[in-house]
Scaffold this motif. Structure first.
Motif, PDB file in Angstrom:
ATOM      1  N   SER A 114      99.309  43.593  46.289  1.00 32.87           N
ATOM      2  CA  SER A 114      99.990  42.823  47.031  1.00 32.87           C
ATOM      3  C   SER A 114      99.085  42.934  48.719  1.00 32.87           C
ATOM      4  O   SER A 114      99.306  42.562  49.855  1.00 32.87           O
ATOM      5  CB  SER A 114     101.054  43.249  48.308  1.00 32.87           C
ATOM      6  N   LEU A 115      97.565  43.316  48.974  1.00 35.30           N
ATOM      7  CA  LEU A 115      96.508  43.788  49.108  1.00 35.30           C
ATOM      8  C   LEU A 115      96.457  42.739  50.439  1.00 35.30           C
ATOM      9  O   LEU A 115      97.011  42.231  51.907  1.00 35.30           O
ATOM     10  CB  LEU A 115      95.149  44.087  49.601  1.00 35.30           C
ATOM     11  N   PRO A 116      96.164  41.137  49.599  1.00 33.49           N
ATOM     12  CA  PRO A 116      96.091  40.191  50.536  1.00 33.49           C
ATOM     13  C   PRO A 116      97.384  39.263  51.149  1.00 33.49           C
ATOM     14  O   PRO A 116      96.554  38.782  52.438  1.00 33.49           O
ATOM     15  CB  PRO A 116      95.790  38.904  49.210  1.00 33.49           C
ATOM     16  N   TYR A 117      98.656  39.818  50.803  1.00 31.66           N
ATOM     17  CA  TYR A 117      99.558  39.483  51.353  1.00 31.66           C
ATOM     18  C   TYR A 117     100.424  40.254  52.655  1.00 31.66           C
ATOM     19  O   TYR A 117     100.535  39.251  53.509  1.00 31.66           O
ATOM     20  CB  TYR A 117     101.286  39.188  50.512  1.00 31.66           C
ATOM     21  N   TYR A 118     100.067  41.660  52.251  1.00 36.15           N
ATOM     22  CA  TYR A 118     100.543  42.280  53.921  1.00 36.15           C
ATOM     23  C   TYR A 118      99.812  42.116  54.834  1.00 36.15           C
ATOM     24  O   TYR A 118      99.839  42.075  56.027  1.00 36.15           O
ATOM     25  CB  TYR A 118     101.225  43.810  53.456  1.00 36.15           C
ATOM     26  N   ILE A 119      98.838  42.028  54.487  1.00 35.51           N
ATOM     27  CA  ILE A 119      97.005  41.677  55.317  1.00 35.51           C
ATOM     28  C   ILE A 119      97.372  40.968  56.564  1.00 35.51           C
ATOM     29  O   ILE A 119      97.377  40.270  57.639  1.00 35.51           O
ATOM     30  CB  ILE A 119      95.815  42.353  54.978  1.00 35.51           C
ATOM     31  N   GLU A 120      97.704  39.230  55.970  1.00 39.02           N
ATOM     32  CA  GLU A 120      98.022  38.341  56.545  1.00 39.02           C
ATOM     33  C   GLU A 120      99.365  38.249  57.472  1.00 39.02           C
ATOM     34  O   GLU A 120      98.880  37.882  58.942  1.00 39.02           O
ATOM     35  CB  GLU A 120      98.564  36.942  55.315  1.00 39.02           C
ATOM     36  N   LYS A 121      99.634  39.076  56.818  1.00 35.26           N
ATOM     37  CA  LYS A 121     100.910  39.046  57.821  1.00 35.26           C
ATOM     38  C   LYS A 121     100.348  40.611  58.824  1.00 35.26           C
ATOM     39  O   LYS A 121     101.492  40.345  59.962  1.00 35.26           O
ATOM     40  CB  LYS A 121     102.321  40.127  57.381  1.00 35.26           C
ATOM     41  N   ALA A 122     100.147  41.435  58.649  1.00 31.86           N
ATOM     42  CA  ALA A 122      99.907  42.463  59.297  1.00 31.86           C
ATOM     43  C   ALA A 122      98.245  41.867  60.810  1.00 31.86           C
ATOM     44  O   ALA A 122      98.446  42.141  62.163  1.00 31.86           O
ATOM     45  CB  ALA A 122      98.905  43.625  59.220  1.00 31.86           C
ATOM     46  N   PHE A 123      97.969  41.142  60.086  1.00 30.06           N
ATOM     47  CA  PHE A 123      96.471  40.265  61.388  1.00 30.06           C
ATOM     48  C   PHE A 123      97.461  38.567  61.681  1.00 30.06           C
ATOM     49  O   PHE A 123      96.608  37.567  61.121  1.00 30.06           O
ATOM     50  CB  PHE A 123      95.195  39.949  60.800  1.00 30.06           C
ATOM     51  N   PRO A 124      98.052  38.545  62.529  1.00 30.88           N
ATOM     52  CA  PRO A 124      98.705  37.086  62.847  1.00 30.88           C
ATOM     53  C   PRO A 124      97.542  36.749  63.477  1.00 30.88           C
ATOM     54  O   PRO A 124      98.250  35.021  63.239  1.00 30.88           O
ATOM     55  CB  PRO A 124      99.944  37.412  63.028  1.00 30.88           C
ATOM     56  N   ASP A 125      97.451  37.146  64.511  1.00 31.59           N
ATOM     57  CA  ASP A 125      96.082  36.871  65.765  1.00 31.59           C
ATOM     58  C   ASP A 125      94.598  35.813  64.441  1.00 31.59           C
ATOM     59  O   ASP A 125      93.783  35.379  65.151  1.00 31.59           O
ATOM     60  CB  ASP A 125      95.650  37.692  66.134  1.00 31.59           C
ATOM     61  N   VAL A 126      94.986  36.114  62.891  1.00 31.43           N
ATOM     62  CA  VAL A 126      93.222  35.814  63.108  1.00 31.43           C
ATOM     63  C   VAL A 126      94.053  34.935  61.811  1.00 31.43           C
ATOM     64  O   VAL A 126      94.774  34.193  61.187  1.00 31.43           O
ATOM     65  CB  VAL A 126      93.415  37.493  61.369  1.00 31.43           C
ATOM     66  N   ASP A 127      93.156  33.528  62.449  1.00 32.79           N
ATOM     67  CA  ASP A 127      93.151  32.310  61.307  1.00 32.79           C
ATOM     68  C   ASP A 127      93.948  32.459  59.780  1.00 32.79           C
ATOM     69  O   ASP A 127      92.471  32.959  59.194  1.00 32.79           O
ATOM     70  CB  ASP A 127      92.087  31.593  61.668  1.00 32.79           C
TER      71      ASP A 127
END
Length: 935
Positions: A203-216
């Motif tokens: 699940s790495l790419p999915y929870y990283i996306e949620k953890a870094f909402p300020d990154v495009d």
């Protein structure tokens, strides 16, 4: 305890002639002063450890550091020749077979950051060469940035924390894009099961996306890495990623093929290095330590606390597990984790290597290891091994002590090892379902065969997953001529019995099943002249549910149970191995029990007298079970009687007028009355209708996964052969099966729906999975994570007022759902509560968070009188009578009364929908209120 251990060790060493007796003045020791002079940084390696200079009675000592350098100086220990194959392996991976930076020719003007986490520690040659061939500059993270670790939306394991920090480091270093691999699977070492990875790794790419909402999001490059269906299918997934970068298929293919060949070259070189390591270990004068675990926690300094150097600086050589020549080793069945296969094959190889001893590096709350470490114990037998459990708070001193003790134990074991281990006990009984023969048990030792149908000597034990469902299954099995008994709802005693035979790290569902079985075997019902088949459903990952039966089988061997067999049905076949008749009855039972459960929980919230209503309702469905067992054709008539009775129960409000909360999460605890009951009762008392996601939903999801996999297999066929291929016709059969299942659901809802006690819930699995793919994860992630996240989002868009994500303590599934759904819900002001259960009463802090959550739910619904959250004297803690199906499982409900001040509202404010709405989870309350006792 450490002092006692050292004393006993000294006593044993003195008895063995290894330690001279000395006179010690206790008073002098007590008055001895230790002076702290200065701290300097050791420059011997990249760890740069701080070293404290101590002054003890005028003598200076240097203390600290992850290795043994200064201890050796203090003890005048001379260097002995050692080999470090962990270091050689790392050099092979990150230098020798990585793309050479000196030969890089840029074709594109951006940089891709590669976080040094998870799959990178196995597939770095593939990643580096792929981008190298595309002319894209890469940078590899070198630090674990604290700012990134702090962004985590859930309580993940140590390697996942490192992944967050590695992503932040790539961003800090100016990477334009970040590679985020969904490490799905690798070619399996086993013929009968695939090799995937745990949900947190995947699940790495999915929870990283949620953890870094300020990154495009455009800067994040999710890449599904899957070799289960071959290199051709793997290439398709790489092409999906490069399309986002505007790179064509031909260039992607050329780069992929070159990179894949380099990766294979690395594997071949590592295999050769492993043969060399094994040969050196056999010739070594001193014991050699094999490091097991996972490459991302055992071999990398940011995660392993310098453990390899703790051995080498003490004069002990080390070898890594994943390069050893273990391919032909036999292991326990259904080992579907790739690194689990490697660890188990390595341990089987090493158990017979007299000069090699295992150190297994694990992490706190590592779900796979909660079972793998049991297997390691059974494999090693009397041979000593060391387990080191690390997290971000582990201290070097504790690790040093355990390493020293382990090395002493090895010395003692080698000097006294004389006896040959006896073969482990096996009662010889196996369940046989080979197709041509009828279902039977066969004893490989005696040759005895025992038919299962129409044989009173054989009894199937059904673990409880809710009284209605379990009793229905029992009746359905008996209707087929198979003797079956439904085990009762668990209690706290059930968990106590199980945990006497467990490490405590396994998940709660495994304890509930085990405890129920052991209670039966200790009861008056247990007979030596009968054969018992404990039913355990299995999966093939990535969750640990599929390991239960392996654990039970081996534990029962240790307990020497001579008449017990573990009986399994597989999720891959939607649990249909007992034949079409059972499959049909099972489906009817799941649907009926799901809807009866809905009615039962609704009555707790809307009945005038909830306790009496539930008690009377539970009596009304008992005849349904008799009909299923003795006269299945009467099922629909008996079900109609249940509906007719339910219509007579006095209600104080309609279900449709109440706020609704959906409970999602790990399938077992959300359906187990003992585990989920307290939550249901507390919310029902406040007039909130609770809907628990059903077992039938899980079966629909399994069918969706089968459909998805078959469509992939069809695409792998040549176009002209697709209509005649086996996957195509299997897909057609599945379509008919799904049509029949939906027809049964429509039949049941046509009978029970008019009662008005069944809350409407999204049922279209394709719609649910569209939400999953749109907001949460790629459909390649086959897990409860996918369906629970998707159904929760769909429910909120269909009128629900809140979501509860329930899971066992340290459950991978629950924590990833929390990490994905919580930030998504927070953006939309949706109430969300994540709860982990361990079989005990909910602690006060969780109950307080539940109270806050209920305020949020009522305000989200709007128009509700929030005074229902203020307890009247003696009103809360009512225990619903259940007739054997109590959601509390006999536990007292630990309610905490809310005052108006604690609830954070006054009646004049009207309960604005925009206020006090948000997520409440283990990470704290984000409701936006001014503060309350629950926070």
């Amino acid at each position: 305890m450490g002092c006692f251990g050292v004393a006993l060790l000294a006593k044993r060493k003195q008895a063995d002639g290894l330690l001279d007796e000395q006179v010690v003045d206790i008073d002098e020791l007590l008055t001895r002063e230790i002076g702290y002079e200065r701290v300097f940084t050791c420059q011997s390696c990249d760890n740069y450890c701080p070293i404290q200079v101590l002054n003890v009675n005028g003598h200076k000592y240097m203390f600290g550091g992850r290795c043994n350098k200064y201890t050796n100086m203090r003890k005048s220990v001379k260097d002995v020749p050692v080999f470090d194959y962990v270091e050689k392996r790392q050099k092979l991976l990150f230098e020798d077979y990585a793309a050479p930076a000196a030969e890089f020719k840029p074709k594109r003007d951006y940089t891709v950051g590669i976080p040094r986490a998870f799959s990178t520690h196995t597939l770095y040659p593939l990643y580096s060469w792929f981008f190298h061939e595309l002319g894209i500059k890469t940078l590899l993270s070198t630090e674990v940035a604290h700012e990134g670790v702090a962004r985590a939306e859930s309580t993940y394991c140590f390697p996942a924390e490192i992944a967050h920090g590695a992503v932040q480091d790539c961003l800090d270093k100016g990477a334009d894009y970040i590679l985020l691999p969904h490490f799905r699977d690798m070619p399996s070492y086993e013929e009968d099961v695939h090799a995937n990875f745990c949900p947190i790794t995947q699940s790495l790419p999915y929870y990283i996306e949620k953890a870094f909402p300020d990154v495009d999001k455009k800067r994040l490059l999710p890449l599904v890495v899957s070799f289960k269906f071959g290199d051709k299918k793997a290439l398709e997934l790489f092409t999906v990623m490069t399309e986002r970068l505007g790179i064509g298929e031909a260039e992607t293919k050329a780069a992929f093929e070159k990179a894949l060949n380099k990766q294979k070259d690395y594997f071949a070189a590592a295999r050769k290095l492993g043969e060399e390591a094994l040969a050196d270990a056999r010739k070594a004068d001193r014991p050699v330590i094999a490091i097991l675990g996972r490459p991302y926690n055992a071999f990398t300094p940011e995660a392993n606390m310098g453990i390899p150097r703790k051995f080498t600086t003490r004069g002990y050589s080390i070898v890594p597990f994943d390069i050893l020549p273990f391919e032909d080793q036999k292991i326990f069945p259904n080992m579907y984790w790739y690194y689990g296969q490697q660890d188990m094959k390595a341990s089987n190889l090493l158990k017979n290597e007299d000069n090699i001893y295992v150190t297994f590096i694990t992490n706190f709350s590592c779900a796979p290891d909660s079972f793998i470490l049991h297997y390691l114990k059974w494999v090693m037998g009397q041979k000593p091994f060391l387990v080191l459990e690390l997290d971000s708070h582990s201290a070097d001193a504790g690790v040093d002590t355990r390493v020293e003790a382990f090395l002493d134990i090895i010395d003692g074991y080698r000097s006294k090892k004389t006896e040959i281990e006896a073969e482990r006990y096996d009662n010889g009984w196996k369940f046989v379902n080979n197709g041509p023969d009828d279902l039977h048990l066969f004893n490989g030792k005696t040759g005895e065969k025992a038919e299962i149908r129409n044989n009173k000597r054989v009894k199937i034990l059904l673990s409880n997953m809710g009284a209605v469902a379990t009793e229905y299954m029992g009746a359905a099995v008996r209707s087929l001529g198979i003797n079956a008994e439904s085990l009762p709802v668990a209690t706290s005693k059930t968990l106590q019995v199980a945990r006497a035979h467990a490490s405590g790290k396994e998940c709660v569902p495994s304890h509930l099943v085990l405890g129920s079985a052991l209670q039966f075997f200790a009861s008056d019902k247990y007979r030596k002249d009968e054969l018992y088949m404990l039913f355990v459903p299995i999966t093939t990952g990535p969750c640990r549910t599929g390991q239960y039966f392996v654990y039970y089988e081996n534990l029962f061997r240790d307990l020497r149970l001579e008449n017990v067999v573990v009986f399994i049905l597989s999720a891959d076949n939607s649990y249909t191995e007992l034949g079409p008749n059972f499959a049909k009855e099972m489906w009817k039972g799941l649907v009926v029990s799901d809807y009866i459960k809905d009615m039962q929980t609704s009555l707790k919230a809307v009945a005038v007298n909830p306790e009496k209503a539930v008690e009377d309702f539970n009596k009304s469905w008992r005849p349904v079970m008799d009909a299923v067992e003795k006269n299945p054709k009467e099922l629909w008539n008996e079900l109609q009687k249940v509906a007719d009775f339910a219509k007579t129960i006095p209600l104080k409000k309609k279900v449709a007028d109440c706020p609704r909360v959906l409970i999602v999460g790990e399938i077992y605890v959300r359906r187990d009355d003992f585990a989920v009951g307290e939550l249901i009762d507390l919310m029902s008392e406040r007039g909130i209708v609770v809907k628990v996601s059903g077992i039938s939903e899980w079966i629909h999801y399994l069918d969706f996964v089968r459909e998805y996999a078959l469509k992939k297999l069809i695409k792998l066929e040549k176009p002209a052969k697709r209509l005649f291929s086996k996957p195509y016709w299997d897909l057609k059969k599945l379509g008919i099966e799904e049509w029949w299942k939906h027809s049964i659901e429509k039949k049941v809802i046509s009978i029970l729906g008019p009662t008005g006690l069944i809350p409407e819930t999204p049922h279209d699995m394709h719609e649910i999975m569209e939400k999953t793919q749109e907001h949460f994860v790629n459909l390649e992630l086959n897990s409860e994570i996918a369906v629970s996240s998707g159904v929760a989002a769909t429910a909120m868009e269909h009128g629900y007022s809140g979501i509860v994500n329930i899971s066992p303590f340290a459950c991978l599934i629950g924590r990833v759902i929390e990490g994905l759904f919580t930030p998504w819900a927070r953006e939309r002001n949706y109430p969300i509560l994540s709860v982990e259960v361990d079989g005990n009463l909910l602690p006060p802090n969780i109950v307080n968070k539940l109270n806050i959550f209920m305020v949020n739910v009522l305000r989200f619904k709007g128009g509700n009188d929030l005074s229902s959250l203020i307890d009247k004297a003696g009103s809360h803690n009512a225990n619903f009578g259940d007739g054997g199906n109590g959601s509390s499982g006999g536990k007292p409900v630990a309610g905490v009364p809310l005052s108006a001040e604690e609830a954070g509202f006054n009646e004049a404010d009207g309960g604005s929908k925009k206020e006090l709405v948000g997520s409440v989870s283990g990470g704290g309350c984000s409701s936006g209120c001014d503060g309350c006792s629950g926070c």
